[in-house]
Design a protein around this motif. Structure first.
Motif, mmCIF file in Angstrom:
data_model
loop_
_atom_site.group_PDB
_atom_site.id
_atom_site.type_symbol
_atom_site.label_atom_id
_atom_site.label_comp_id
_atom_site.label_asym_id
_atom_site.label_seq_id
_atom_site.Cartn_x
_atom_site.Cartn_y
_atom_site.Cartn_z
ATOM 1 N N ALA A 161 1.858 40.322 42.081
ATOM 2 C CA ALA A 161 3.177 39.949 42.586
ATOM 3 C C ALA A 161 4.263 40.269 41.579
ATOM 4 O O ALA A 161 5.397 40.566 41.940
ATOM 5 C CB ALA A 161 3.204 38.463 42.929
ATOM 6 N N VAL A 162 3.922 40.202 40.297
ATOM 7 C CA VAL A 162 4.912 40.514 39.269
ATOM 8 C C VAL A 162 5.391 41.955 39.429
ATOM 9 O O VAL A 162 6.582 42.239 39.409
ATOM 10 C CB VAL A 162 4.328 40.286 37.863
ATOM 11 N N THR A 163 4.459 42.880 39.612
ATOM 12 C CA THR A 163 4.852 44.278 39.749
ATOM 13 C C THR A 163 5.645 44.493 41.022
ATOM 14 O O THR A 163 6.614 45.256 41.032
ATOM 15 C CB THR A 163 3.605 45.175 39.748
ATOM 16 N N VAL A 164 5.250 43.822 42.103
ATOM 17 C CA VAL A 164 5.992 43.953 43.354
ATOM 18 C C VAL A 164 7.414 43.440 43.165
ATOM 19 O O VAL A 164 8.388 44.070 43.585
ATOM 20 C CB VAL A 164 5.275 43.178 44.480
ATOM 21 N N GLN A 165 7.561 42.286 42.528
ATOM 22 C CA GLN A 165 8.876 41.699 42.354
ATOM 23 C C GLN A 165 9.724 42.506 41.376
ATOM 24 O O GLN A 165 10.940 42.606 41.544
ATOM 25 C CB GLN A 165 8.746 40.251 41.873
ATOM 26 N N VAL A 166 9.100 43.072 40.362
ATOM 27 C CA VAL A 166 9.869 43.910 39.434
ATOM 28 C C VAL A 166 10.432 45.121 40.168
ATOM 29 O O VAL A 166 11.585 45.519 39.949
ATOM 30 C CB VAL A 166 8.998 44.340 38.235
ATOM 31 N N ARG A 167 9.634 45.707 41.036
ATOM 32 C CA ARG A 167 10.156 46.821 41.838
ATOM 33 C C ARG A 167 11.308 46.360 42.717
ATOM 34 O O ARG A 167 12.300 47.078 42.897
ATOM 35 C CB ARG A 167 9.036 47.430 42.693
ATOM 36 N N ARG A 168 11.179 45.143 43.270
ATOM 37 C CA ARG A 168 12.258 44.597 44.090
ATOM 38 C C ARG A 168 13.522 44.391 43.248
ATOM 39 O O ARG A 168 14.621 44.754 43.671
ATOM 40 C CB ARG A 168 11.791 43.264 44.694
ATOM 41 N N VAL A 169 13.358 43.823 42.068
ATOM 42 C CA VAL A 169 14.500 43.618 41.171
ATOM 43 C C VAL A 169 15.139 44.958 40.821
ATOM 44 O O VAL A 169 16.368 45.117 40.847
ATOM 45 C CB VAL A 169 14.061 42.858 39.899
ATOM 46 N N ARG A 170 14.306 45.934 40.498
ATOM 47 C CA ARG A 170 14.828 47.248 40.113
ATOM 48 C C ARG A 170 15.618 47.872 41.261
ATOM 49 O O ARG A 170 16.697 48.434 41.057
ATOM 50 C CB ARG A 170 13.667 48.151 39.708
#
Length: 824
Positions: A790-799
């Motif tokens: 989920a961290v990687t998914v959310q980082v992509r969302r933030v980016r």
């Protein structure tokens, strides 16, 4: 200059407060902006002197004033499309900023703490949201100003100074519409009064139950410390308010006791206005307006009606007593200094949203002839909303001289001249001394000079408001761009796999996990196939079956020795020979023994079930989730049913995995039953029970043993000899079966080794594992929304949100340096 450039762009990174335009100076903005907005340069402000309220240098005709003010209103409306466009843009930016905040928090809450969390924690979403809200607030102020169709003049001041009387003189209304009186304050509701040559009436916007409790009752509770405030009208009606004497300690009682009395009055009168709390807009004749906007007159018999408590806003329309007046509005404010919670906050709201100019009324009575602290506070309140224009350009102090002693008038005038203005005639506050009850005087010596002043000053003040909005938006834009650049730099340090990379990584990990688990399972099969492995359970079962067969043979083959001998003797006599009966009996015994030894099949079947169960465990929990939806099917609980269901999932997927599915199908074809594996060997052991060999002439057979006399003694001998052959066959069969565990274990080991090799290492295995994960990863990692992935998914969302915000911010002004940097 384009519309976008008016409210966008960036020239500075500092977040300074909005500028104040000092009286007597020029607008500190770009002259080009001024010319664009108004079609002329920013003229110097008009100076004023005080000559009994008349402004020196006046004399414009009514028609000239009307034409100038109408032009101001037209020019204001020209800005509406630009302001609306910018508000829409900043509203979108605010939405993205909130999404960015939520995405950052979600990433921070997902998975174990790591470098990504630390990086995201260092980012400040609130700074962006605050900057965006600053822009929306300043634009809302501009829109409120340029969106009005009227020039609005507010009339303010402390209670009992003649504010309502002045409003009556300005509007032509009387006590029935704008109450005035002696003693207690009478204005209960903020009213707006608009000039119309044809319309006469009032529109009342009523509170809803919710807004009444939130905006009227809750502030009393907050001030009195009576939290929580009632959540509905029934709770309000039943609330046990203390008597005013118990409102607070001695220090606060003088201030809070009147508030407590007010809220108790509202509670006691609830039945008189409760039915009006509908949120509707109702039309009321001006002859009936008084009770909706004023406190009840003293001495009214209970229950006292208080319908004004249900009114949220009042808009009155009538013809003002001035010729050729422009689109003019008057705003009646509740008096300053009343002990009503948040009264001054409502006062400020009115100034911010509805007023172009404020007339502050001060009446010099015996007890009110000096400029007091409360009066100074009134000007401070006005100054707090005049953020870009000097409050002295925005305000008139009207000394209401009606029915006041000359010495009191002179005392107040001297106080204003010498102390408030400091004898600075051209830089002090505009002071007018007139009788607020004399309509002709108020019209000619108050209203007309104010309108003449506004005809000149409003373009200057409007320009200042717009220029300030431009500056604020530019500064906040630059600050947001700087913050987003910092975000981008931080996010670049976080290596976030793409969706394809994540699928490949998951597929590789799944394949590795399955391979390791299958190898461990195959190792257990290999250990069982070793020479020194004893299948005690199977051997015990073989011994049990052998004993059963032996007992059966010794008991006359199931019918008792005596009965068997009697039956044999009878057949010997009938056939006049022993061989026919002996052959039939050997055939029967051989078939029955083969059937009875089949009892070992349950152990062989269990071995196969154990094999499938071990395979199911070895495939792991991830693949088990693929058949979770079929868990209601009882057959899936069994290992064989589970493997069948998993094979169906892989066969029927929209991107099938035929190699993996076919390997599962092969695993189900395990032949370890008695008839397949044991019976062929057992039949050779039972060959001693054949009546004669396949080649009777070339080998010895039991024929000579079966030839016995046709007597009782011969029957006895025949039973003994057939029993002996049966015991030998049983012994040989037991020896054959004793070798079967090792054979079965070798077979299962071969089956398992072949499965593991095909499932993990076939030519298509790697491809199909990726295909499998690509379409089923949501089911195999169902809780990963709170895990490391989920961290990687959310980082992509933030980016993505940061990139979109940067595009929007850059679009505010295409010349912004950040725009060029992002394009590079």
């Amino acid at each position: 200059m384009t519309g976008s450039a008016v409210f966008g762009g960036s020239t500075s990174i500092s977040l300074r407060p909005a500028r104040r335009l000092s009286y007597g100076g020029r607008l500190g903005g770009d002259p080009a902006i001024t010319a664009m907005l108004w079609g002329h340069g920013a003229g110097a402000p008009v100076g004023r002197t005080r000559v009994h309220g008349l402004r020196k240098g006046g004399g414009s005709s009514v028609s000239d004033i009307k034409e100038s003010l109408d032009a101001v209103l037209r020019r204001r409306r020209e800005h509406l499309p630009v302001v609306d466009e910018q508000m829409e843009r900043w509203t979108r930016i605010r939405q993205l900023a909130r999404e960015l905040r939520d995405a950052t928090r979600s990433a921070g809450a997902a998975g174990p703490q790591g470098p990504a969390h630390a990086a995201l924690d260092s980012l400040d979403t609130e700074a962006i949201e605050r900057a965006v809200q600053d822009c929306l607030d300043v634009l809302a102020g501009v829109r409120s100003r340029v969106g009005r169709n009227t020039v609005n003049i507010g009339v303010s001041g402390r209670a009992r100074n003649g504010k309502s009387t002045v409003l009556q003189s300005l509007s032509g209304l009387d006590d029935q519409q704008i109450p005035s009186g002696r003693g207690q304050p009478v204005t209960a509701v903020r009213s707006r009064i608009y000039h119309s040559a044809t319309d006469r009436g009032a529109l009342l916007t009523m509170h809803t139950e919710r807004s009444f409790l939130r905006e009227v009752i809750a502030p009393y509770h907050a001030e009195l410390g009576l939290d929580p405030a009632p959540g509905d009208l029934s709770a309000f009606a039943l609330y046990d308010y203390p008597p005013p004497a118990d409102a607070a300690g001695k220090a606060d009682q003088p201030r809070l006791a009147p508030m407590l009395a007010r809220v108790r009055e509202a509670q006691e009168a609830l039945g008189t206005y409760r039915h009006c709390l509908t949120g509707e807009v109702r039309t009321v004749d001006l002859s009936d307006i008084r009770e909706w906007v004023a406190y009840p007159e003293g001495g009214a018999a209970p229950p006292v009606k208080r319908p004004y408590l249900a009114v949220r806003d009042a808009a009155i329309t009538c013809a003002f007593p001035i010729d050729e007046v422009t689109a003019l509005g008057l705003v009646d404010m509740p008096g300053l200094g009343e002990l009503v919670p948040e009264a001054e906050a409502h006062h400020l709201d009115g100034l911010r949203n509805d007023v172009d100019f404020v007339i502050v009324v001060k009446r010099p009575t015996d007890t009110n002839a000096m400029w007091a602290e409360e009066d100074a506070r009134a000007l401070q309140l006005i100054a707090s909303v005049c953020t870009v224009a000097d409050v002295r350009d925005f305000t008139m102090i009207l000394v209401n001289t009606g029915m006041c002693l000359p010495e009191n008038i002179r005392a107040l005038e001297d106080d204003l001249t010498q102390r408030l203005n400091g004898n600075e005639e051209h830089r002090g506050y505009w002071v007018v001394l007139e009788d607020g009850a004399d309509r002709d005087v108020v019209r000619d010596r108050v209203l007309r000079p104010v309108l003449e002043h506004l005809a000149t000053a409003l373009p200057r003040m409007d320009e200042a408001v717009i220029a300030d909005a431009i500056a604020v938006c530019r500064e906040r834009t630059d600050a947001i761009a700087t913050e987003l650049a910092a975000w981008t730099a931080v996010l670049r340090t976080l290596a976030v796999p793409t969706s394809a990379e994540q699928t490949i990584n998951r597929a590789e990990r799944l394949r590795e996990e399955v391979a390791a688990s299958l190898q461990a399972w195959v190792d257990t099969l290999k250990a069982r196939a070793a020479d020194d492995f004893d299948d005690t359970e199977f051997l015990e079962r073989v011994a049990e079956v052998h004993d059963d067969v032996r007992s059966w043979a010794l008991d006359g083959f199931g019918e008792g020795a005596e009965a068997w001998r009697e039956r044999a003797l009878n057949r010997l006599r009938v056939d006049r020979a022993s061989l026919p009966f002996a052959s039939t009996e050997l055939n029967r015994v051989r078939v029955e023994m083969a059937r009875r030894f089949a009892a070992v099949d349950d152990v062989l079947t269990q071995r196969r079930e154990d094999y499938w169960a071990g395979l199911v465990d070895a495939l792991g929990s991830k693949l088990a989730l693929l058949v979770r939806d079929a868990s209601h099917d009882a057959d899936v609980v069994r290992p064989q049913g589970y493997l069948q269901a998993l094979a169906r999932v892989l066969h029927d997927a929209y991107d099938p995995c035929p190699v993996l599915a076919g390997t599962l199908d092969s695993a189900l074809d395990v032949r370890l039953d008695y008839h397949t594996r044991v019976l062929p060997h057992l039949r050779r052991a039972l060959g001693v029970l054949l009546p004669e060999p396949d080649d009777p002439a070339g080998a010895d057979g039991p024929t000579t043993l079966l030839a016995v006399p046709r007597t009782a003694e011969g029957a006895e001998l025949l039973l003994e000899r057939i029993t002996q052959l049966a015991r030998q066959a049983a012994y040989d069969a037991q020896a054959v079966l004793a070798r079967e565990p090792a054979t079965a274990a070798q077979a299962l080991f071969a089956y398992g080794e072949q499965f593991e090799d095909s499932f993990v290492r076939s030519e298509q295995s790697e491809v199909e594992f990726r295909r499998l994960v690509g379409q089923f990863q949501d089911r195999m990692w169902p809780s990963d929304g709170a895990g490391a992935q989920a961290v990687t998914v959310q980082v992509r969302r933030v980016r993505g949100l940061v990139a979109e915000l940067r595009r929007l911010i850059d679009d505010v002004d295409p010349r912004h340096p950040a725009a060029e940097g992002s394009r590079r």
